[in-house]
Design an enzyme around this catalytic site. Structure first.
Site, PDB file in Angstrom:
ATOM      1  N   CYS A   1       2.141   1.396  -3.128  1.00  0.00           N
ATOM      2  CA  CYS A   1       2.132   2.640  -2.359  1.00  0.00           C
ATOM      3  C   CYS A   1       0.952   2.660  -1.391  1.00  0.00           C
ATOM      4  O   CYS A   1       1.097   3.028  -0.224  1.00  0.00           O
ATOM      5  CB  CYS A   1       2.070   3.837  -3.310  1.00  0.00           C
ATOM      6  SG  CYS A   1       2.216   5.437  -2.489  1.00  0.00           S
ATOM      7  N   CYS A   2      -0.225   2.254  -1.871  1.00  0.00           N
ATOM      8  CA  CYS A   2      -1.411   2.198  -1.015  1.00  0.00           C
ATOM      9  C   CYS A   2      -1.210   1.233   0.146  1.00  0.00           C
ATOM     10  O   CYS A   2      -1.642   1.493   1.272  1.00  0.00           O
ATOM     11  CB  CYS A   2      -2.635   1.767  -1.828  1.00  0.00           C
ATOM     12  SG  CYS A   2      -3.318   3.042  -2.906  1.00  0.00           S
TER      13      CYS A   2
ATOM     14  N   CYS B   1      -5.484  10.845  -1.055  1.00  0.00           N
ATOM     15  CA  CYS B   1      -4.205  11.551  -1.170  1.00  0.00           C
ATOM     16  C   CYS B   1      -4.324  12.632  -2.246  1.00  0.00           C
ATOM     17  O   CYS B   1      -4.984  12.441  -3.268  1.00  0.00           O
ATOM     18  CB  CYS B   1      -3.089  10.575  -1.529  1.00  0.00           C
ATOM     19  SG  CYS B   1      -2.694   9.385  -0.224  1.00  0.00           S
TER      20      CYS B   1
ATOM     21  N   CYS C   1      -3.481  11.675  -5.795  1.00  0.00           N
ATOM     22  CA  CYS C   1      -4.292  10.624  -6.432  1.00  0.00           C
ATOM     23  C   CYS C   1      -5.773  10.973  -6.487  1.00  0.00           C
ATOM     24  O   CYS C   1      -6.601  10.105  -6.770  1.00  0.00           O
ATOM     25  CB  CYS C   1      -4.114   9.304  -5.681  1.00  0.00           C
ATOM     26  SG  CYS C   1      -2.421   8.690  -5.676  1.00  0.00           S
TER      27      CYS C   1
ATOM     28  N   CYS D   1      -8.003   0.537  -2.983  1.00  0.00           N
ATOM     29  CA  CYS D   1      -6.646   0.692  -2.437  1.00  0.00           C
ATOM     30  C   CYS D   1      -6.216  -0.517  -1.621  1.00  0.00           C
ATOM     31  O   CYS D   1      -5.046  -0.638  -1.255  1.00  0.00           O
ATOM     32  CB  CYS D   1      -6.577   1.947  -1.566  1.00  0.00           C
ATOM     33  SG  CYS D   1      -7.677   1.908  -0.137  1.00  0.00           S
TER      34      CYS D   1
END
Length: 239
Positions: free
Chosen positions: A123-124, A206, A209, A234
């Site tokens: 996702c990162c 985010c 997170c 990340c």
């Protein structure tokens, strides 16, 4: 360093040249060395607001950009708007590729990053690393706001170093600053910052997170709190 880059960029010379300079002088010097090929990536965190202030208030010709992952806090978007308004300048915004985000969410769901480190890093990569790579195209000097105490993985960094993977010079002007020094500069110079910092958020990414930390917790405890500290990067600064 590639042979071609070695002929054009002498990192030890640059390190020596800025050793006795202030941060503003160093930014101005590097802007002169890499005209049109220097950029600062801002996460809009308190450290990055310091550097944005130094660049914008001194009219240093360095492009400033940020990454909008699509999952930022509302306070972060407000800060972006107000920062542009304060200095009368524009922070460029880079977004993730729509098709990549759609594929990830459709295949793994909107919360896949909680399920494993691999999923979170995927996702990162989609939301941050790939957009960063696009933003850095044509850049030969990358300015960042990272500090040594933010992460165990940043203990061996240098203020100015060569990024072998990206093939560029990386300058970390606040590397040795503490969080206390950073917040003092912000208050003394009336720099705009994210109000979440006053609520225990020392590092803001985010919304899904990031959380506030408690007294005595590790600085990185508020990021990806379901993982151990050794894995909390990340991918933006792990080359």
């Amino acid at each position: 360093m590639s042979q071609t880059e070695a002929l054009t960029i002498n990192v030890p010379e640059l390190q020596e040249a800025i050793a006795a300079k202030s941060i503003v002088e160093s930014l101005q010097f590097l802007a002169e060395q890499f005209p049109g090929q220097i950029a600062f990536s801002s996460s809009l965190g308190i450290e990055d607001q310091v550097i944005t202030h130094l660049i914008f208030s001194n009219n240093i010709p360095i492009r400033v950009f940020t990454l909008d992952t699509g999952r930022l806090f509302n306070e972060t978007y407000s800060l972006l708007h107000n920062t542009n308004k304060r200095y009368g300048k524009k922070i460029e915004i880079y977004f993730p590729q729509t098709d990549s985000v759609e594929k990830l969410v459709n295949e793994k769901g909107p919360m896949s990053f909680y399920q494993s480190v691999e999923n979170r890093k995927e996702c990162c990569y989609i939301r941050k690393v790939e957009p960063l790579n696009r933003a850095l195209q044509g850049v030969k000097c990358w300015i960042t706001g990272i500090r040594r105490e933010q992460s165990d993985a940043r203990q061996t960094l240098q203020a100015l170093e060569w990024d072998e993977k990206l093939q560029l010079v990386k300058y970390n002007p606040l590397l040795e600053w503490s969080f206390e020094e950073t917040t003092k500069f912000v208050k003394d110079n009336y720099v705009l910052y994210n109000p979440l910092h006053d609520q225990g958020f020392v590092s803001i990414g985010c919304a899904s997170c990031t959380r506030a930390i408690q007294p005595g917790e590790h600085f990185r405890a508020g990021r990806w709190w379901w993982e151990d500290n050794s894995k909390k990067e990340c991918g933006l600064h792990t080359h």
